[in-house]
Scaffold this motif. Structure first.
Motif, PDB file in Angstrom:
ATOM      1  N   SER A  22       0.776  -1.325   0.037  1.00 61.18           N
ATOM      2  CA  SER A  22       0.056   0.017   0.041  1.00 61.18           C
ATOM      3  C   SER A  22       0.916   1.214  -0.286  1.00 61.18           C
ATOM      4  N   CYS A  23       0.320   2.224  -0.438  1.00 59.30           N
ATOM      5  CA  CYS A  23       1.030   3.584  -0.570  1.00 59.30           C
ATOM      6  C   CYS A  23       0.011   4.849  -0.530  1.00 59.30           C
ATOM      7  N   ASP A  24       0.337   5.707   0.343  1.00 58.92           N
ATOM      8  CA  ASP A  24      -0.731   6.766   0.968  1.00 58.92           C
ATOM      9  C   ASP A  24       0.257   7.967   0.720  1.00 58.92           C
ATOM     10  N   LEU A  25      -0.027   8.636  -0.210  1.00 53.87           N
ATOM     11  CA  LEU A  25       0.591  10.053  -0.228  1.00 53.87           C
ATOM     12  C   LEU A  25      -0.711  11.054   0.085  1.00 53.87           C
ATOM     13  N   SER A  26      -0.669  11.690   1.092  1.00 53.22           N
ATOM     14  CA  SER A  26      -1.592  12.670   1.424  1.00 53.22           C
ATOM     15  C   SER A  26      -1.083  13.853   2.133  1.00 53.22           C
ATOM     16  N   GLY A  27      -1.284  14.983   1.131  1.00 54.52           N
ATOM     17  CA  GLY A  27      -0.597  16.284   2.028  1.00 54.52           C
ATOM     18  C   GLY A  27       0.842  16.002   2.202  1.00 54.52           C
ATOM     19  N   PRO A  28       1.522  16.546   3.278  1.00 57.81           N
ATOM     20  CA  PRO A  28       2.796  16.553   3.500  1.00 57.81           C
ATOM     21  C   PRO A  28       3.369  15.163   4.117  1.00 57.81           C
ATOM     22  N   THR A  29       2.666  13.934   4.059  1.00 59.69           N
ATOM     23  CA  THR A  29       2.916  12.818   4.668  1.00 59.69           C
ATOM     24  C   THR A  29       3.064  11.770   3.501  1.00 59.69           C
ATOM     25  N   GLY A  30       3.896  10.727   3.695  1.00 64.15           N
ATOM     26  CA  GLY A  30       4.038   9.568   2.710  1.00 64.15           C
ATOM     27  C   GLY A  30       4.029   8.522   3.674  1.00 64.15           C
ATOM     28  N   LYS A  31       3.183   7.532   3.264  1.00 59.86           N
ATOM     29  CA  LYS A  31       3.199   6.097   3.956  1.00 59.86           C
ATOM     30  C   LYS A  31       3.365   4.845   3.288  1.00 59.86           C
ATOM     31  N   VAL A  32       4.227   4.050   3.410  1.00 57.97           N
ATOM     32  CA  VAL A  32       4.176   2.954   2.502  1.00 57.97           C
ATOM     33  C   VAL A  32       4.099   1.706   3.260  1.00 57.97           C
ATOM     34  N   VAL A  33       3.650   0.594   2.908  1.00 62.63           N
ATOM     35  CA  VAL A  33       3.719  -0.623   3.527  1.00 62.63           C
ATOM     36  C   VAL A  33       4.258  -1.466   2.499  1.00 62.63           C
ATOM     37  N   LEU A  34       5.407  -2.358   2.885  1.00 59.59           N
ATOM     38  CA  LEU A  34       6.099  -3.291   2.124  1.00 59.59           C
ATOM     39  C   LEU A  34       5.999  -4.619   2.508  1.00 59.59           C
ATOM     40  N   GLU A  35       6.028  -5.445   1.796  1.00 56.28           N
ATOM     41  CA  GLU A  35       6.277  -7.024   2.100  1.00 56.28           C
ATOM     42  C   GLU A  35       7.531  -7.683   1.482  1.00 56.28           C
ATOM     43  N   VAL A  36       8.271  -7.963   2.490  1.00 58.75           N
ATOM     44  CA  VAL A  36       9.609  -8.181   2.049  1.00 58.75           C
ATOM     45  C   VAL A  36       9.804  -9.750   2.342  1.00 58.75           C
ATOM     46  N   ARG A  37      10.041 -10.451   1.112  1.00 62.43           N
ATOM     47  CA  ARG A  37      10.319 -11.813   1.396  1.00 62.43           C
ATOM     48  C   ARG A  37      11.591 -12.430   0.874  1.00 62.43           C
ATOM     49  N   ASN A  38      12.083 -13.354   1.950  1.00 60.08           N
ATOM     50  CA  ASN A  38      13.465 -13.768   1.945  1.00 60.08           C
ATOM     51  C   ASN A  38      13.234 -15.208   1.222  1.00 60.08           C
ATOM     52  N   THR A  39      13.853 -15.442   0.234  1.00 60.26           N
ATOM     53  CA  THR A  39      13.950 -16.719  -0.597  1.00 60.26           C
ATOM     54  C   THR A  39      15.296 -17.363  -0.371  1.00 60.26           C
ATOM     55  N   GLY A  40      16.174 -16.831   0.316  1.00 58.44           N
ATOM     56  CA  GLY A  40      17.421 -17.458   0.757  1.00 58.44           C
ATOM     57  C   GLY A  40      17.357 -18.568   1.900  1.00 58.44           C
ATOM     58  N   PRO A  41      18.475 -19.127   2.079  1.00 58.52           N
ATOM     59  CA  PRO A  41      18.504 -20.218   2.974  1.00 58.52           C
ATOM     60  C   PRO A  41      18.781 -20.037   4.420  1.00 58.52           C
ATOM     61  N   THR A  42      19.050 -18.539   4.648  1.00 64.06           N
ATOM     62  CA  THR A  42      19.224 -17.843   5.959  1.00 64.06           C
ATOM     63  C   THR A  42      18.651 -16.726   6.292  1.00 64.06           C
ATOM     64  N   THR A  43      18.433 -16.417   7.398  1.00 67.31           N
ATOM     65  CA  THR A  43      17.625 -15.519   8.103  1.00 67.31           C
ATOM     66  C   THR A  43      18.644 -14.046   7.763  1.00 67.31           C
ATOM     67  N   ARG A  44      18.141 -13.105   7.317  1.00 63.12           N
ATOM     68  CA  ARG A  44      19.041 -11.776   6.897  1.00 63.12           C
ATOM     69  C   ARG A  44      17.876 -10.672   6.912  1.00 63.12           C
ATOM     70  N   SER A  45      18.633  -9.476   6.910  1.00 62.45           N
ATOM     71  CA  SER A  45      18.022  -8.256   6.808  1.00 62.45           C
ATOM     72  C   SER A  45      18.154  -7.453   5.457  1.00 62.45           C
TER      73      SER A  45
END
Length: 132
Positions: A55-78
């Protein structure tokens, strides 16, 4: 009686000699190799992370984005994510970054990022520009 103080030639600095130049070139080559290998490893790990804007909400002076981050690798990472906010005409009005910490292998996490926009926007889109 006078004495001659010049007793001969001085030794040139190491870096101006052939062995010195070879040493410097060798060290530069090693540094280049390590940087290239590290960059290749970072790109491979970044390819194991996929990011989608849910989701992406740009309203006036504020922007808010929601991201879905998926790790397809074999180990936990950032993952460090660069975001671009575009107005309704597709003109960039701001950029921001977010970090998804400790995404488990095969898992998905949601990341919310809110920012104060450089220019107010009555709407627009959010785009991912890079994932590292």
């Amino acid at each position: 009686m006078t004495s001659d103080m010049s007793s001969g030639a001085t030794k040139p600095p190491f870096y101006t000699t052939v062995p010195g130049a070879v040493t410097i070139i060798g060290l530069l080559g090693l540094v280049t190799l390590f940087v290239w290998l590290g960059d290749r490893d970072n790109r491979a790990r970044a390819e194991q992370m996929s990011v989608a804007v849910s989701s992406c909400d740009l309203s006036g002076p504020t922007g808010k984005v929601v991201l879905e981050v998926r790790n397809t690798g074999p180990t936990t990472r950032s993952a460090h994510i660069q975001i671009e906010y575009l107005d309704a005409d597709g003109v960039r009005i701001d950029t921001d970054s977010a970090t998804a910490w400790n995404v488990p292998a095969g898992g998905t996490v949601k990341v919310e990022e809110t920012t104060s926009l450089d220019a107010p926007a009555p709407g627009g889109t959010c785009e991912i520009t890079s994932v590292r």
